[in-house]
Design a protein around this motif. Structure first.
Motif, PDB file in Angstrom:
ATOM      1  N   ILE A  66      47.534  33.413  36.948  1.00  0.00           N
ATOM      2  CA  ILE A  66      46.398  33.799  37.386  1.00  0.00           C
ATOM      3  C   ILE A  66      46.443  34.406  38.817  1.00  0.00           C
ATOM      4  N   ALA A  67      47.423  33.383  39.336  1.00  0.00           N
ATOM      5  CA  ALA A  67      47.700  33.905  40.849  1.00  0.00           C
ATOM      6  C   ALA A  67      48.186  35.248  41.116  1.00  0.00           C
ATOM      7  N   GLU A  68      49.209  35.617  40.277  1.00  0.00           N
ATOM      8  CA  GLU A  68      49.704  36.878  40.049  1.00  0.00           C
ATOM      9  C   GLU A  68      48.819  37.966  39.606  1.00  0.00           C
ATOM     10  N   ILE A  69      47.786  37.673  38.799  1.00  0.00           N
ATOM     11  CA  ILE A  69      46.741  38.528  38.654  1.00  0.00           C
ATOM     12  C   ILE A  69      45.930  38.882  39.958  1.00  0.00           C
ATOM     13  N   VAL A  70      45.691  37.869  40.677  1.00  0.00           N
ATOM     14  CA  VAL A  70      44.727  38.001  41.930  1.00  0.00           C
ATOM     15  C   VAL A  70      45.859  38.860  42.754  1.00  0.00           C
ATOM     16  N   VAL A  71      46.907  38.533  42.980  1.00  0.00           N
ATOM     17  CA  VAL A  71      47.784  39.328  43.878  1.00  0.00           C
ATOM     18  C   VAL A  71      47.730  40.766  43.465  1.00  0.00           C
ATOM     19  N   VAL A  72      48.000  41.306  42.156  1.00  0.00           N
ATOM     20  CA  VAL A  72      47.854  42.672  41.568  1.00  0.00           C
ATOM     21  C   VAL A  72      46.574  43.064  41.916  1.00  0.00           C
ATOM     22  N   ARG A  73      45.547  42.497  41.861  1.00  0.00           N
ATOM     23  CA  ARG A  73      44.181  43.069  42.333  1.00  0.00           C
ATOM     24  C   ARG A  73      44.047  43.427  43.662  1.00  0.00           C
ATOM     25  N   ARG A  74      44.603  42.387  44.465  1.00  0.00           N
ATOM     26  CA  ARG A  74      44.356  42.461  45.890  1.00  0.00           C
ATOM     27  C   ARG A  74      45.339  43.891  46.295  1.00  0.00           C
ATOM     28  N   LEU A  75      46.392  44.105  45.735  1.00  0.00           N
ATOM     29  CA  LEU A  75      47.300  45.324  46.014  1.00  0.00           C
ATOM     30  C   LEU A  75      46.824  46.295  45.539  1.00  0.00           C
ATOM     31  N   LEU A  76      45.711  46.456  44.409  1.00  0.00           N
ATOM     32  CA  LEU A  76      45.106  47.687  43.845  1.00  0.00           C
ATOM     33  C   LEU A  76      43.845  47.755  44.763  1.00  0.00           C
ATOM     34  N   GLY A  77      43.469  46.829  45.696  1.00  0.00           N
ATOM     35  CA  GLY A  77      42.159  47.148  46.307  1.00  0.00           C
ATOM     36  C   GLY A  77      40.846  46.587  45.271  1.00  0.00           C
ATOM     37  N   ALA A  78      41.077  45.863  44.380  1.00  0.00           N
ATOM     38  CA  ALA A  78      40.186  45.515  43.265  1.00  0.00           C
ATOM     39  C   ALA A  78      39.992  44.036  43.268  1.00  0.00           C
ATOM     40  N   TRP A  79      40.025  43.317  44.376  1.00  0.00           N
ATOM     41  CA  TRP A  79      39.595  41.815  44.485  1.00  0.00           C
ATOM     42  C   TRP A  79      38.473  41.727  45.384  1.00  0.00           C
TER      43      TRP A  79
ATOM     44  N   LEU B 283      37.003  43.625  36.310  1.00  0.00           N
ATOM     45  CA  LEU B 283      38.065  44.528  36.519  1.00  0.00           C
ATOM     46  C   LEU B 283      37.992  45.768  35.939  1.00  0.00           C
ATOM     47  N   PRO B 284      38.311  46.884  36.647  1.00  0.00           N
ATOM     48  CA  PRO B 284      38.244  48.095  36.113  1.00  0.00           C
ATOM     49  C   PRO B 284      39.216  48.490  34.921  1.00  0.00           C
ATOM     50  N   PHE B 285      38.790  48.664  33.981  1.00  0.00           N
ATOM     51  CA  PHE B 285      39.750  49.029  32.855  1.00  0.00           C
ATOM     52  C   PHE B 285      40.920  49.852  32.934  1.00  0.00           C
ATOM     53  N   ASN B 286      40.549  50.891  33.949  1.00  0.00           N
ATOM     54  CA  ASN B 286      41.610  52.025  34.257  1.00  0.00           C
ATOM     55  C   ASN B 286      42.813  51.264  35.268  1.00  0.00           C
ATOM     56  N   LEU B 287      42.444  50.199  35.671  1.00  0.00           N
ATOM     57  CA  LEU B 287      43.505  49.566  36.468  1.00  0.00           C
ATOM     58  C   LEU B 287      44.375  48.556  35.698  1.00  0.00           C
ATOM     59  N   LEU B 288      44.144  48.236  34.490  1.00  0.00           N
ATOM     60  CA  LEU B 288      44.930  47.064  33.640  1.00  0.00           C
ATOM     61  C   LEU B 288      46.467  47.580  33.552  1.00  0.00           C
TER      62      LEU B 288
ATOM     63  N   ALA C 273      41.064  23.885  43.095  1.00  0.00           N
ATOM     64  CA  ALA C 273      42.183  24.484  43.959  1.00  0.00           C
ATOM     65  C   ALA C 273      42.678  25.884  43.916  1.00  0.00           C
ATOM     66  N   HIS C 274      42.010  26.413  42.754  1.00  0.00           N
ATOM     67  CA  HIS C 274      42.713  27.716  42.407  1.00  0.00           C
ATOM     68  C   HIS C 274      41.608  28.673  41.552  1.00  0.00           C
ATOM     69  N   VAL C 275      41.535  29.929  41.585  1.00  0.00           N
ATOM     70  CA  VAL C 275      40.687  30.756  41.091  1.00  0.00           C
ATOM     71  C   VAL C 275      41.022  30.405  39.266  1.00  0.00           C
ATOM     72  N   GLY C 276      39.976  30.366  38.827  1.00  0.00           N
ATOM     73  CA  GLY C 276      40.078  30.156  37.248  1.00  0.00           C
ATOM     74  C   GLY C 276      40.369  31.516  36.424  1.00  0.00           C
ATOM     75  N   PHE C 277      40.605  31.601  35.306  1.00  0.00           N
ATOM     76  CA  PHE C 277      40.901  32.946  34.622  1.00  0.00           C
ATOM     77  C   PHE C 277      39.858  33.948  34.443  1.00  0.00           C
ATOM     78  N   LYS C 278      38.688  33.284  34.320  1.00  0.00           N
ATOM     79  CA  LYS C 278      37.611  34.229  34.019  1.00  0.00           C
ATOM     80  C   LYS C 278      37.080  34.967  35.400  1.00  0.00           C
ATOM     81  N   ASP C 279      37.323  34.020  36.471  1.00  0.00           N
ATOM     82  CA  ASP C 279      37.027  34.710  37.648  1.00  0.00           C
ATOM     83  C   ASP C 279      38.116  35.866  38.132  1.00  0.00           C
ATOM     84  N   ALA C 280      39.460  35.450  37.487  1.00  0.00           N
ATOM     85  CA  ALA C 280      40.255  36.546  37.795  1.00  0.00           C
ATOM     86  C   ALA C 280      40.441  37.715  37.342  1.00  0.00           C
ATOM     87  N   VAL C 281      39.614  37.824  36.216  1.00  0.00           N
ATOM     88  CA  VAL C 281      39.431  38.926  35.415  1.00  0.00           C
ATOM     89  C   VAL C 281      38.174  39.649  35.601  1.00  0.00           C
ATOM     90  N   ALA C 282      37.203  38.899  36.157  1.00  0.00           N
ATOM     91  CA  ALA C 282      35.879  39.320  36.090  1.00  0.00           C
ATOM     92  C   ALA C 282      35.647  40.597  36.994  1.00  0.00           C
TER      93      ALA C 282
END
Length: 160
Positions: free
Chosen positions: A143-156, A32-37, A21-30
């Motif tokens: 993990i959901a928060e990571i996905v939200v941050v990625r969306r806000l950074l345009g990196a999802w 991901l550009p280092f400079n956005l961390l 029902a949700h994204v796994g950790f590996k997919d959430a960080v796959a």
């Protein structure tokens, strides 16, 4: 016929590895550009690095508590959250990702080799089942928060 406990362990393993029902950790960080961390978009309280490192610390703590009566948990909340916005280098990032995976696999092995329902002798009523559900719940939340941050950074996904 498969036992109820074997069915439960199979489902817990799915849940711990990302569930259906949700994204796994590996997919959430796959990918991901280092400079956005270290970025904290829109005044959010945490960067992706801080969320990932928090997952590592909390999951490690739950694993160690589950297997070691002498384990001392970090001080809450200060020692569960890194102060740094970003990892110091890519090796630190890679090591953190590896430890999250290694600790998760170690917990799965514990899950498979333990009685889920027995109380952890050094705990306050916790069971391996309790810890498995807590790890899955805690990780899914962050993990959901990571996905939200990625969306806000345009990196999802399609945004990359």
């Amino acid at each position: 016929m498969e036992s109820e406990t074997a069915i439960l362990i199979t489902e817990l393993k799915k849940l711990l590895n990302g569930g259906g029902a949700h994204v796994g950790f590996k997919d959430a960080v796959a990918g991901l550009p280092f400079n956005l961390l270290g970025e904290k978009p829109d005044h959010l309280p945490y960067s992706i690095w801080q969320l990932v490192e928090h997952i590592r610390i909390a999951q490690w703590d739950m694993l160690e508590f589950s297997k070691d009566g002498n384990h001392q948990s970090p001080k809450w909340p200060d020692e569960y959250w890194p102060k740094e916005l970003a990892p110091k280098d890519e090796a630190t990032w890679s090591n953190t990702l590896r430890q999250i995976d290694d600790d998760l696999q170690a917990f799965v092995a514990l899950l498979e080799s333990s009685n889920l329902y027995d109380k952890i002798p050094h705990g306050d009523g916790q069971r391996i089942l309790t810890e498995a559900l807590q790890i899955a719940d805690h990780n899914a939340y962050h993990i959901a928060e990571i996905v939200v941050v990625r969306r806000l950074l345009g990196a999802w996904k399609n945004e990359q």
